[in-house]
Design an enzyme around this catalytic site. Structure first.
Site, PDB file in Angstrom:
ATOM      1  N   CYS A 120      -6.388   3.310 -13.878  1.00 51.60           N
ATOM      2  CA  CYS A 120      -5.352   2.268 -13.994  1.00 51.60           C
ATOM      3  C   CYS A 120      -5.084   1.579 -12.660  1.00 51.60           C
ATOM      4  O   CYS A 120      -4.379   0.565 -12.620  1.00 51.60           O
ATOM      5  CB  CYS A 120      -4.054   2.864 -14.522  1.00 51.60           C
ATOM      6  SG  CYS A 120      -4.215   3.552 -16.183  1.00 51.60           S
ATOM      7  N   HIS A 253       2.780  -0.166 -11.714  1.00 51.87           N
ATOM      8  CA  HIS A 253       1.945   0.038 -12.901  1.00 51.87           C
ATOM      9  C   HIS A 253       2.847   0.408 -14.072  1.00 51.87           C
ATOM     10  O   HIS A 253       3.754   1.232 -13.941  1.00 51.87           O
ATOM     11  CB  HIS A 253       0.933   1.147 -12.627  1.00 51.87           C
ATOM     12  CG  HIS A 253       0.148   1.541 -13.835  1.00 51.87           C
ATOM     13  ND1 HIS A 253      -0.477   0.629 -14.635  1.00 51.87           N
ATOM     14  CD2 HIS A 253      -0.104   2.760 -14.387  1.00 51.87           C
ATOM     15  CE1 HIS A 253      -1.080   1.259 -15.632  1.00 51.87           C
ATOM     16  NE2 HIS A 253      -0.868   2.554 -15.499  1.00 51.87           N
ATOM     17  N   ASN A 283       0.780   1.034 -21.890  1.00 52.84           N
ATOM     18  CA  ASN A 283       0.002   1.134 -20.650  1.00 52.84           C
ATOM     19  C   ASN A 283      -1.356   0.461 -20.866  1.00 52.84           C
ATOM     20  O   ASN A 283      -2.205   0.989 -21.580  1.00 52.84           O
ATOM     21  CB  ASN A 283      -0.158   2.620 -20.312  1.00 52.84           C
ATOM     22  CG  ASN A 283      -0.973   2.862 -19.054  1.00 52.84           C
ATOM     23  OD1 ASN A 283      -1.628   1.955 -18.543  1.00 52.84           O
ATOM     24  ND2 ASN A 283      -0.949   4.086 -18.570  1.00 52.84           N
TER      25      ASN A 283
HETATM   26  C1  LIG Z   1       3.198  12.092 -22.136  1.00 53.69           C
HETATM   27  C2  LIG Z   1       4.684  12.073 -21.855  1.00 53.69           C
HETATM   28  C3  LIG Z   1       5.323  10.813 -22.388  1.00 53.69           C
HETATM   29  C4  LIG Z   1       5.334  13.277 -22.523  1.00 53.69           C
HETATM   30  O1  LIG Z   1       6.738  13.227 -22.311  1.00 53.69           O
HETATM   31  P1  LIG Z   1       7.514  14.549 -21.902  1.00 53.69           P
HETATM   32  O2  LIG Z   1       8.951  14.200 -21.851  1.00 53.69           O
HETATM   33  O3  LIG Z   1       6.861  15.072 -20.657  1.00 53.69           O
HETATM   34  O4  LIG Z   1       7.263  15.448 -23.123  1.00 53.69           O
HETATM   35  P2  LIG Z   1       6.610  16.915 -23.108  1.00 53.69           P
HETATM   36  O5  LIG Z   1       5.154  16.827 -22.796  1.00 53.69           O
HETATM   37  O6  LIG Z   1       7.477  17.786 -22.271  1.00 53.69           O
HETATM   38  O7  LIG Z   1       6.765  17.274 -24.618  1.00 53.69           O
HETATM   39  C5  LIG Z   1       8.038  17.464 -25.208  1.00 53.69           C
HETATM   40  C6  LIG Z   1       7.840  17.740 -26.674  1.00 53.69           C
HETATM   41  O8  LIG Z   1       7.485  16.503 -27.328  1.00 53.69           O
HETATM   42  C7  LIG Z   1       6.280  16.717 -28.083  1.00 53.69           C
HETATM   43  N1  LIG Z   1       5.536  15.461 -28.118  1.00 53.69           N
HETATM   44  C8  LIG Z   1       4.548  15.066 -27.307  1.00 53.69           C
HETATM   45  N2  LIG Z   1       4.131  13.844 -27.678  1.00 53.69           N
HETATM   46  C9  LIG Z   1       4.893  13.474 -28.722  1.00 53.69           C
HETATM   47  C10 LIG Z   1       4.965  12.324 -29.513  1.00 53.69           C
HETATM   48  N3  LIG Z   1       4.128  11.269 -29.330  1.00 53.69           N
HETATM   49  N4  LIG Z   1       5.873  12.272 -30.511  1.00 53.69           N
HETATM   50  C11 LIG Z   1       6.718  13.299 -30.734  1.00 53.69           C
HETATM   51  N5  LIG Z   1       6.703  14.423 -30.013  1.00 53.69           N
HETATM   52  C12 LIG Z   1       5.806  14.503 -29.007  1.00 53.69           C
HETATM   53  C13 LIG Z   1       5.555  17.817 -27.366  1.00 53.69           C
HETATM   54  O9  LIG Z   1       4.643  18.455 -28.232  1.00 53.69           O
HETATM   55  C14 LIG Z   1       6.694  18.709 -26.974  1.00 53.69           C
HETATM   56  O10 LIG Z   1       7.082  19.485 -28.077  1.00 53.69           O
HETATM   57  P3  LIG Z   1       7.484  21.030 -27.883  1.00 53.69           P
HETATM   58  O11 LIG Z   1       8.685  20.985 -26.983  1.00 53.69           O
HETATM   59  O12 LIG Z   1       7.765  21.445 -29.279  1.00 53.69           O
HETATM   60  O13 LIG Z   1       6.301  21.663 -27.257  1.00 53.69           O
HETATM   61  C15 LIG Z   1       4.967  12.174 -20.324  1.00 53.69           C
HETATM   62  O14 LIG Z   1       4.580  13.431 -19.849  1.00 53.69           O
HETATM   63  C16 LIG Z   1       4.233  11.122 -19.550  1.00 53.69           C
HETATM   64  O15 LIG Z   1       4.533   9.955 -19.642  1.00 53.69           O
HETATM   65  N6  LIG Z   1       3.269  11.522 -18.685  1.00 53.69           N
HETATM   66  C17 LIG Z   1       2.511  10.567 -17.911  1.00 53.69           C
HETATM   67  C18 LIG Z   1       1.449   9.953 -18.779  1.00 53.69           C
HETATM   68  C19 LIG Z   1       0.858   8.719 -18.185  1.00 53.69           C
HETATM   69  O16 LIG Z   1       1.582   7.851 -17.736  1.00 53.69           O
HETATM   70  N7  LIG Z   1      -0.470   8.612 -18.191  1.00 53.69           N
HETATM   71  C20 LIG Z   1      -1.181   7.483 -17.726  1.00 53.69           C
HETATM   72  C21 LIG Z   1      -1.088   7.344 -16.259  1.00 53.69           C
HETATM   73  S1  LIG Z   1      -1.962   5.926 -15.721  1.00 53.69           S
END
Ligand SMILES: CC(C)(COP(=O)(O)OP(=O)(O)OC[C@H]1O[C@@H](n2cnc3c(N)ncnc32)[C@H](O)[C@@H]1OP(=O)(O)O)[C@@H](O)C(=O)NCCC(=O)NCCS
Length: 328
Positions: A120, A253, A283
């Site tokens: 990205c 970004h 994104n």
């Molecule tokens: C992916 C992301 C949104 C997850 O958000 P988070 O607040 O960290 O959520 P977690 O990973 O802690 O998951 C929390 C819960 O939501 C669940 N969950 C994950 N994705 C889900 C979705 N799309 N819908 C519903 N629930 C979801 C998980 O399974 C977890 O459940 P559990 O507590 O029963 O295990 C976040 O980690 C993120 O944005 N990371 C960076 C990703 C990114 O920007 N990548 C590209 C970079 S260029």
């Protein structure tokens, strides 16, 4: 890598164009494929909808109108372009490069044309490359494209990645100008963290896994992103001897609104200086910063003389900042 722009040899953006696929995909539509819902996606990411290309659309189809608009704004003909770089992880195919395809479609027959990959962060890396080639005297007029169709790499059964990404592209013309444009760049990579955001089966490394979809450790990428957005911005500002107060517009970004909010708070930028459009596009990888530049211009925040700080981060893991006095 960090450096100030070459004194007395000014380079700037003289044209910008963006384009996204027509099809809007809402959170509710994704909830028909995986166990998710609109509320979770909006709360955890800020994303309401994203664009997705059709089955027969490739990156060059989406990027071509953006290139034409950028050239038109710069008042240039494609034959004036001698360098065309496409930053992407989703080229039409590995070869010919999307750069070469676009050069042909545009009629940029004298251009060196190629693709480059920095996740990205690709658009910021490509800006720095084009700047370096112009400042070094190799190129006079460059077209830099940032664009991705990440929808093509999604696993429609993986809710942790499906909801995050969208498609889009932007293009900018870079040329020597009279007044100061770019002030400097900071670019970095940590291949050790690459395992947190990766695409198996996409290159010469053999994997037993047959599918070719994005894999991500969301929590690790979140931690990385919030750290490098702040560090890279602070490093480039300090190298260019510019204070945070001097920055008029911050264009991070667009990955997740929580990541942007975190970086914005740490950096101390008031929210009215920050361009955020992740809610509409998700994104879009290398397309993200040019799409945000477009919105910053359209809402009147980026104007002639504005000091614009752009910071990208993503797969690699990579990060990069560019500091630019807007001259358009
Ligand atoms: C992916 C992301 C949104 C997850 O958000 P988070 O607040 O960290 O959520 P977690 O990973 O802690 O998951 C929390 C819960 O939501 C669940 N969950 C994950 N994705 C889900 C979705 N799309 N819908 C519903 N629930 C979801 C998980 O399974 C977890 O459940 P559990 O507590 O029963 O295990 C976040 O980690 C993120 O944005 N990371 C960076 C990703 C990114 O920007 N990548 C590209 C970079 S260029």
């Amino acid at each position: 890598m960090i450096g100030k722009a070459r004194a007395g040899f000014e380079v700037s953006i003289t044209g910008l164009g963006v384009n996204v696929p027509e099809r809007i995909v809402t959170n509710d539509e994704l909830a028909q494929h995986v166990d998710t819902n609109d509320e979770w996606i909006r709360e955890r990411t800020g994303i309401r909808e994203r664009r997705m290309a059709g089955q027969n659309e490739a990156l060059s189809d989406i990027a071509l109108p953006a290139c034409r608009d950028a050239l038109a704004q710069a008042g240039l003909d494609a034959k004036d372009i001698d360098l065309l770089i496409v930053a992407t992880v989703t080229p039409d195919m590995m070869f010919p490069s999307t750069g070469a395809i676009l050069a042909d479609l545009l009629g940029a027959h004298d251009a060196a044309a190629y693709d480059m990959t920095a996740g990205c962060t690709g658009f910021v890396y490509a800006l720095a490359q084009a700047y370096g080639m112009i400042a070094g005297g190799l190129s006079k007029k460059a077209l830099v494209v940032g664009g991705d169709l990440l929808s093509k790499l999604l696993d429609w059964g993986d809710r942790s990645t499906l909801v995050l990404f969208g498609d889009g592209a932007g293009a900018v013309v870079l040329e020597p100008v009279d007044e100061q444009g770019f002030l400097g760049f900071e670019l970095g990579a940590d291949g050790g963290g690459g395992e947190h955001l990766w695409l198996p089966g996409s290159g010469s490394r053999h994997f037993d896994e047959p599918e070719k979809a994005i894999k991500m450790n969301g929590r690790e990428v979140f931690k990385f992103a919030t750290r490098v957005l702040v560090q890279s911005a602070e490093d480039i500002l300090s190298r260019c001897e510019v204070t945070k107060e001097d920055v008029d517009v911050y264009v991070p970004h667009q990955a997740n609104v929580r990541i942007i909010d975190h970086a914005t708070k740490k950096l101390g930028f008031p929210s009215d200086k920050v361009v955020v459009n992740v809610e509409r596009y998700g994104n879009t990888s290398s397309g993200s910063i040019p799409l945000a530049l477009r919105d910053g211009i359209d809402d009147g925040r980026i104007r002639t003389g504005s000091l614009v700080l752009m910071t990208g981060m993503g797969a690699g893991l990579t990060w990069g900042s560019a500091l630019l006095r807007w001259t358009l």
